[in-house]
Every structure is written in C-alpha cells, then in structure tokens.
Design an enzyme around this catalytic site. Structure first.
Site, mmCIF file in Angstrom:
data_model
loop_
_atom_site.group_PDB
_atom_site.id
_atom_site.type_symbol
_atom_site.label_atom_id
_atom_site.label_comp_id
_atom_site.label_asym_id
_atom_site.label_seq_id
_atom_site.Cartn_x
_atom_site.Cartn_y
_atom_site.Cartn_z
ATOM 1 N N ALA A 67 29.906 -72.214 -30.400
ATOM 2 C CA ALA A 67 30.127 -73.494 -29.759
ATOM 3 C C ALA A 67 31.668 -73.801 -29.350
ATOM 4 O O ALA A 67 31.717 -74.717 -28.412
ATOM 5 C CB ALA A 67 29.604 -74.751 -30.460
ATOM 6 N N ALA A 68 32.462 -73.376 -30.066
ATOM 7 C CA ALA A 68 33.915 -73.678 -29.612
ATOM 8 C C ALA A 68 34.560 -73.251 -28.144
ATOM 9 O O ALA A 68 34.053 -72.169 -27.850
ATOM 10 C CB ALA A 68 34.874 -73.207 -30.901
ATOM 11 N N PRO A 69 34.988 -74.129 -27.714
ATOM 12 C CA PRO A 69 35.914 -75.407 -28.183
ATOM 13 C C PRO A 69 35.063 -76.450 -28.054
ATOM 14 O O PRO A 69 35.501 -77.728 -28.345
ATOM 15 C CB PRO A 69 37.132 -75.425 -27.299
ATOM 16 C CG PRO A 69 36.543 -74.744 -25.972
ATOM 17 C CD PRO A 69 35.887 -73.567 -26.565
ATOM 18 N N GLY A 70 34.004 -76.622 -27.467
ATOM 19 C CA GLY A 70 33.172 -77.699 -27.290
ATOM 20 C C GLY A 70 32.724 -78.332 -26.102
ATOM 21 O O GLY A 70 31.928 -79.098 -25.987
ATOM 22 N N LYS A 72 30.553 -76.891 -23.738
ATOM 23 C CA LYS A 72 28.861 -77.104 -23.470
ATOM 24 C C LYS A 72 28.332 -78.062 -24.495
ATOM 25 O O LYS A 72 27.404 -78.822 -24.256
ATOM 26 C CB LYS A 72 28.465 -75.646 -23.519
ATOM 27 C CG LYS A 72 29.055 -74.712 -22.380
ATOM 28 C CD LYS A 72 28.465 -73.215 -22.675
ATOM 29 C CE LYS A 72 28.932 -72.417 -21.526
ATOM 30 N NZ LYS A 72 30.388 -72.335 -21.441
ATOM 31 N N ARG A 95 38.858 -72.435 -34.995
ATOM 32 C CA ARG A 95 37.883 -72.654 -33.521
ATOM 33 C C ARG A 95 36.988 -73.840 -34.189
ATOM 34 O O ARG A 95 37.008 -74.796 -33.305
ATOM 35 C CB ARG A 95 37.243 -71.488 -33.215
ATOM 36 C CG ARG A 95 38.356 -70.579 -32.410
ATOM 37 C CD ARG A 95 37.665 -69.273 -32.156
ATOM 38 N NE ARG A 95 36.420 -69.401 -31.069
ATOM 39 C CZ ARG A 95 36.662 -69.855 -29.904
ATOM 40 N NH1 ARG A 95 37.844 -69.698 -29.294
ATOM 41 N NH2 ARG A 95 35.620 -69.972 -28.976
ATOM 42 N N ASP A 135 26.417 -69.062 -25.577
ATOM 43 C CA ASP A 135 27.433 -68.799 -24.784
ATOM 44 C C ASP A 135 28.435 -67.719 -25.556
ATOM 45 O O ASP A 135 29.317 -67.882 -26.052
ATOM 46 C CB ASP A 135 28.262 -69.985 -24.439
ATOM 47 C CG ASP A 135 29.524 -69.495 -23.296
ATOM 48 O OD1 ASP A 135 29.203 -69.185 -22.329
ATOM 49 O OD2 ASP A 135 30.572 -70.267 -23.523
ATOM 50 N N CYS A 188 31.252 -65.210 -19.633
ATOM 51 C CA CYS A 188 32.261 -65.379 -18.601
ATOM 52 C C CYS A 188 32.879 -64.170 -18.337
ATOM 53 O O CYS A 188 34.048 -63.890 -17.779
ATOM 54 C CB CYS A 188 33.408 -66.347 -19.051
ATOM 55 S SG CYS A 188 34.404 -65.821 -20.309
#
Length: 244
Positions: A67-70, A72, A95, A135, A188
């Site tokens: 999840a980091a940095p947040g 999404k 993180r 992600d 990404c």
C-alpha cells in the site's frame, strides 16, 4: 469544480478517473494548505486506474496489499465513503509510517495499517476480502522518464527477481480473496515477465478469470508476449505515447 476554485489553477479531467485531474506543469498544488488539510492526494494519472478498476463499494472488506505510500489506499477509501473495512498493508516499517501519515492526513476512519509480509496476512484472512489491490513492487521501467536512479538500478536480473516476488505476493492474495471477489494486479513497469506472463501463470494455476478492460485511450494486453492465452487481451497497458 470546488477544488478548481480553491486552488485557482486550471484542472483538466483524467478520462479514466472521474475524481482525477491533470494540473499545469508550473503549478505546485503540494504546497497549498489544502493539501496538508487532506483535500486531495497527488499521484500519477496512470496510478489512478487500478483503484477505479477494483470497484470497491461502501461496506466491503478491502485489502491494499502493497500500500505505501498510500495513493491507491486513499483512492479506495474515497470510494468506500468510510464504510466497511480497509486494510492497508506495507511490510517495511519506514514506508508503513508514510502510509499511516497519508491515511491520517486525508481523515480516513475505516482503515487499519498493518506492517507484515503477505504470507503472514494470508494465514489469518483466508477467503476474507471482497476486493484486493496488488500494486506490486516491480522493476520500475515506467519511472525511467523522471527518475535517473531507477534507470541506473535496472537490470535483466532485477526483472527476474521482481517477477518471482510478484508471483509469491499474488499467491498470498489469491488465498485471501473470497469466492466471487475481485483482485486487481498492477505494476509501473513494461516488461512482459512482470505483467502478461505473471497473469498467465495465475490463470493457469487458479480458478480465476479476467474481467476485460475497455477504456478509451488504454491499450490491450499482449497475449503473444506470454503463453498466447487470448484472455490476456482483456488486461490493459498504458503506453505514455498513446494515452497522453
């Protein structure tokens, strides 16, 4: 329109995200007090698509596994309207701290931040979540245009290492997904090893199906870069030179 008035800058809508906007290159919205107040989060337009495709709803049990940095996480929380359970997990403490800060800044009330490896979560939450966001950490080829360090750190071995880690993370995610639930996997990076080939492996080993993505300006995945399964054309790729 309210945000546009507050910031007094030109905002153009992002086609695939109704709450996302492009801002002018010379603007610095991160320096506005409204940013510190949690009125908005700044992230790449491409990064907004996975949360849109996950389609979380108020009252659901949702997991953001990496999840980091947040970005999404906060986008998912907005769709959930602070109703239901949102678990935001980040295995690395530094993180996870940034993740927690962003969740607090945006005033999210239904999120729990965890800091464990995916397999530890999978032991506790088998068949539990309605929606799961993966992600995944990747080789970052999509960052080459703006991060010289990412270009310098890339290698073919990095791609292989990332693909193996992504597979291990996805195995844990699938275990936590309830029957009839939805999982979105995103990276990404551009390499087929970390995209189509990972999805092909998941389809071959688990009882999952692809929900085809049809969005104007977004390209189809490339089955010929994996095992040729035509279902892979239902995945999507954002090519910067085609998506604007």
């Amino acid at each position: 329109s309210e945000l546009k008035e507050l910031l007094s800058i030109e905002l153009d809508p992002i086609p695939w995200c109704e709450n996302g906007f492009y801002y002018p290159e010379n603007a610095r919205p991160g320096k506005f007090p409204f940013h510190d107040a949690g009125l908005f989060y700044i992230q790449e337009p491409s990064a907004m698509l996975p949360a849109v495709l996950l389609k979380p709803e108020p009252g659901m049990r949702v997991l953001d596994l990496c999840a980091a940095p947040g970005g999404k996480t906060t986008q998912l929380a907005g769709a959930m309207k602070n109703e239901g359970l949102l678990i935001a997990n980040e295995p690395y403490p530094a993180r996870a701290k940034v993740l927690a800060q962003n969740i607090e800044r945006l005033g999210i009330k239904n999120a729990v931040v965890t800091c464990v490896m995916p397999d530890q979560l999978a032991e506790r939450f088998s068949n539990f979540f309605d929606r799961i966001m993966v992600d995944a950490p990747c080789s970052g080829e999509g960052m080459f245009r703006k991060d010289e360090d990412t270009r310098g750190e890339w290698s073919e071995d990095t791609v292989v290492h990332c693909a193996q880690r992504q597979w291990e993370i996805l195995r844990c995610a699938v275990k936590m997904l309830r029957p009839g639930g939805r999982l979105v996997y995103s990276t990404c990076t551009f390499s087929p090893e970390e995209n189509e080939r990972i999805i092909a492996r998941v389809l071959a080993e688990y009882n999952l199906r692809i929900v085809p993505v049809e969005i104007s300006g977004i390209s189809h995945g490339r089955p010929e870069w994996a095992d040729g399964n035509p279902a892979l054309a239902g995945t999507c790729r954002i090519w910067p030179h085609r998506a604007g």
